[in-house]
Design a protein around this motif. Sequence first.
Motif, PDB file in Angstrom:
ATOM      1  N   PRO A  53       0.816  -1.227   0.000  1.00 25.31           N
ATOM      2  CA  PRO A  53       0.000   0.000   0.000  1.00 25.31           C
ATOM      3  C   PRO A  53       0.848   1.276   0.000  1.00 25.31           C
ATOM      4  CG  PRO A  53      -0.902  -1.595   1.547  1.00 25.31           C
ATOM      5  CD  PRO A  53       0.414  -2.140   1.099  1.00 25.31           C
ATOM      6  N   LEU A  54       1.973   1.274   0.731  1.00 27.42           N
ATOM      7  CA  LEU A  54       2.838   2.450   0.718  1.00 27.42           C
ATOM      8  C   LEU A  54       3.418   2.684  -0.675  1.00 27.42           C
ATOM      9  CD1 LEU A  54       4.781   2.013   4.093  1.00 27.42           C
ATOM     10  CD2 LEU A  54       2.991   3.697   3.585  1.00 27.42           C
ATOM     11  N   ALA A  55       3.808   1.601  -1.354  1.00 25.72           N
ATOM     12  CA  ALA A  55       4.354   1.728  -2.708  1.00 25.72           C
ATOM     13  C   ALA A  55       3.305   2.294  -3.666  1.00 25.72           C
ATOM     14  CB  ALA A  55       4.860   0.374  -3.199  1.00 25.72           C
ATOM     15  N   ARG A  56       2.063   1.819  -3.528  1.00 32.54           N
ATOM     16  CA  ARG A  56       0.991   2.321  -4.398  1.00 32.54           C
ATOM     17  C   ARG A  56       0.767   3.814  -4.183  1.00 32.54           C
ATOM     18  NH1 ARG A  56      -1.768  -2.831  -3.384  1.00 32.54           N
ATOM     19  NH2 ARG A  56      -2.886  -1.850  -1.652  1.00 32.54           N
ATOM     20  N   ARG A  57       0.950   4.285  -2.975  1.00 32.41           N
ATOM     21  CA  ARG A  57       0.768   5.700  -2.654  1.00 32.41           C
ATOM     22  C   ARG A  57       1.964   6.552  -3.065  1.00 32.41           C
ATOM     23  NH1 ARG A  57      -0.740   5.940   3.593  1.00 32.41           N
ATOM     24  NH2 ARG A  57      -0.208   8.126   3.184  1.00 32.41           N
ATOM     25  N   GLY A  58       3.073   5.906  -3.377  1.00 29.40           N
ATOM     26  CA  GLY A  58       4.280   6.640  -3.718  1.00 29.40           C
ATOM     27  C   GLY A  58       5.090   7.073  -2.512  1.00 29.40           C
ATOM     28  N   VAL A  59       4.863   6.436  -1.361  1.00 28.11           N
ATOM     29  CA  VAL A  59       5.651   6.740  -0.163  1.00 28.11           C
ATOM     30  C   VAL A  59       6.994   6.022  -0.260  1.00 28.11           C
ATOM     31  CG1 VAL A  59       5.798   6.493   2.352  1.00 28.11           C
ATOM     32  CG2 VAL A  59       3.599   7.034   1.275  1.00 28.11           C
ATOM     33  N   PRO A  60       8.106   6.759  -0.215  1.00 29.67           N
ATOM     34  CA  PRO A  60       9.409   6.092  -0.308  1.00 29.67           C
ATOM     35  C   PRO A  60       9.719   5.299   0.960  1.00 29.67           C
ATOM     36  CG  PRO A  60       9.682   8.458  -0.005  1.00 29.67           C
ATOM     37  CD  PRO A  60       8.215   8.228  -0.183  1.00 29.67           C
ATOM     38  N   VAL A  61      10.183   4.066   0.778  1.00 28.25           N
ATOM     39  CA  VAL A  61      10.561   3.195   1.889  1.00 28.25           C
ATOM     40  C   VAL A  61      11.991   2.730   1.661  1.00 28.25           C
ATOM     41  CG1 VAL A  61      10.096   1.038   3.122  1.00 28.25           C
ATOM     42  CG2 VAL A  61       8.184   2.402   2.227  1.00 28.25           C
ATOM     43  N   VAL A  62      12.816   2.845   2.700  1.00 26.87           N
ATOM     44  CA  VAL A  62      14.198   2.385   2.646  1.00 26.87           C
ATOM     45  C   VAL A  62      14.350   1.257   3.656  1.00 26.87           C
ATOM     46  CG1 VAL A  62      16.628   2.976   2.959  1.00 26.87           C
ATOM     47  CG2 VAL A  62      15.040   4.665   1.984  1.00 26.87           C
ATOM     48  N   HIS A  63      14.709   0.077   3.178  1.00 25.27           N
ATOM     49  CA  HIS A  63      14.913  -1.083   4.038  1.00 25.27           C
ATOM     50  C   HIS A  63      16.391  -1.189   4.391  1.00 25.27           C
ATOM     51  CE1 HIS A  63      10.840  -2.488   3.240  1.00 25.27           C
ATOM     52  NE2 HIS A  63      11.067  -2.368   1.934  1.00 25.27           N
ATOM     53  N   THR A  64      16.686  -1.265   5.685  1.00 23.76           N
ATOM     54  CA  THR A  64      18.074  -1.397   6.100  1.00 23.76           C
ATOM     55  C   THR A  64      18.221  -2.543   7.092  1.00 23.76           C
ATOM     56  OG1 THR A  64      19.965  -0.251   7.100  1.00 23.76           O
ATOM     57  CG2 THR A  64      17.794   0.320   7.940  1.00 23.76           C
ATOM     58  N   ASP A  65      19.321  -3.263   6.960  1.00 23.02           N
ATOM     59  CA  ASP A  65      19.584  -4.399   7.838  1.00 23.02           C
ATOM     60  C   ASP A  65      21.092  -4.535   8.006  1.00 23.02           C
ATOM     61  OD1 ASP A  65      17.681  -6.895   8.841  1.00 23.02           O
ATOM     62  OD2 ASP A  65      19.760  -7.494   8.588  1.00 23.02           O
ATOM     63  N   ILE A  66      21.487  -5.271   9.020  1.00 18.71           N
ATOM     64  CA  ILE A  66      22.909  -5.444   9.288  1.00 18.71           C
ATOM     65  C   ILE A  66      23.562  -6.408   8.299  1.00 18.71           C
ATOM     66  CG2 ILE A  66      22.700  -7.386  10.903  1.00 18.71           C
ATOM     67  CD1 ILE A  66      24.761  -5.889  12.680  1.00 18.71           C
ATOM     68  N   LYS A  67      22.739  -7.203   7.606  1.00 20.19           N
ATOM     69  CA  LYS A  67      23.286  -8.173   6.648  1.00 20.19           C
ATOM     70  C   LYS A  67      22.842  -7.832   5.228  1.00 20.19           C
ATOM     71  CE  LYS A  67      19.474 -11.419   7.603  1.00 20.19           C
ATOM     72  NZ  LYS A  67      18.870 -10.691   8.707  1.00 20.19           N
ATOM     73  N   ALA A  68      23.723  -8.060   4.281  1.00 20.40           N
ATOM     74  CA  ALA A  68      23.405  -7.828   2.877  1.00 20.40           C
ATOM     75  C   ALA A  68      22.537  -8.961   2.358  1.00 20.40           C
ATOM     76  CB  ALA A  68      24.692  -7.730   2.053  1.00 20.40           C
ATOM     77  N   ALA A  69      21.453  -8.619   1.688  1.00 20.74           N
ATOM     78  CA  ALA A  69      20.546  -9.622   1.131  1.00 20.74           C
ATOM     79  C   ALA A  69      19.611  -8.930   0.156  1.00 20.74           C
ATOM     80  CB  ALA A  69      19.745 -10.317   2.238  1.00 20.74           C
TER      81      ALA A  69
END
Length: 225
Positions: A53-69
């Motif tokens: 739903p956030l993507a459909r609205r155009g809300v930018p989301v940044v996913h961050t984690d301690i491991k690369a994946a």
Amino acid sequence: MEDDVLVSEAKWLSAYFAQRDNDALGTVLNIGSSTADVRTRIQPFVDEQIFRPLARRGVPVVHTDIKAAAGVDIVADIMNDDDLERLRRLKAKTILCSNMLEHVPSPLPMAERLATLVPPGGVLLVTVPNSYPYHPDPIDTLLRPDIEQLSSLFRQLKLLDGRIVEGPTVAQELVNDPLLLPRRVVRTIIPFPKFGFWLSALDRWRWLFRHYKATCIALWRPAIS
């Protein structure tokens, strides 16, 4: 965002996002995001309820984690000063940290670092288990706070909203998916190579008729007048 998110927990987060317009949300920074596989395949309701739903609205989301994946946009450890500063430069207005605090040795230092990412007028959303089996990833400190206990870790921020949401019992899970039963039994009687995973499988039976629960809070840093 680990793979122990409850459907009710995802719905609580979804409801929060639905009630705010895009300007109020700004960029959403998802701390401890885990992988795209967790969000879309292992627990697809996380993507369906929150991120799609956030993507459909155009809300930018940044996913961050301690491991690369796959599905991790920025590899960072917020306990590292340089990484924390990199994340702060994103100027995210909404910080999300779901099911992570029980997996760090001490929640207070982590909470203090999370709070520094919240700008004036910004919001931090935090969820943790309230009633849930032992589940090491790689550790589980058994942090199971209520609303007051969780919000007290974030003394620099003000509590906007809080709720303890309820999930299913193990019995209900087995009724909904009978194929779970043989897998759960095998995991109980045959120790895993990793002892902690076996303990987790054993501990889960204590929730046969007890509901899983999660504590969810929204915290706010007052805008500078």
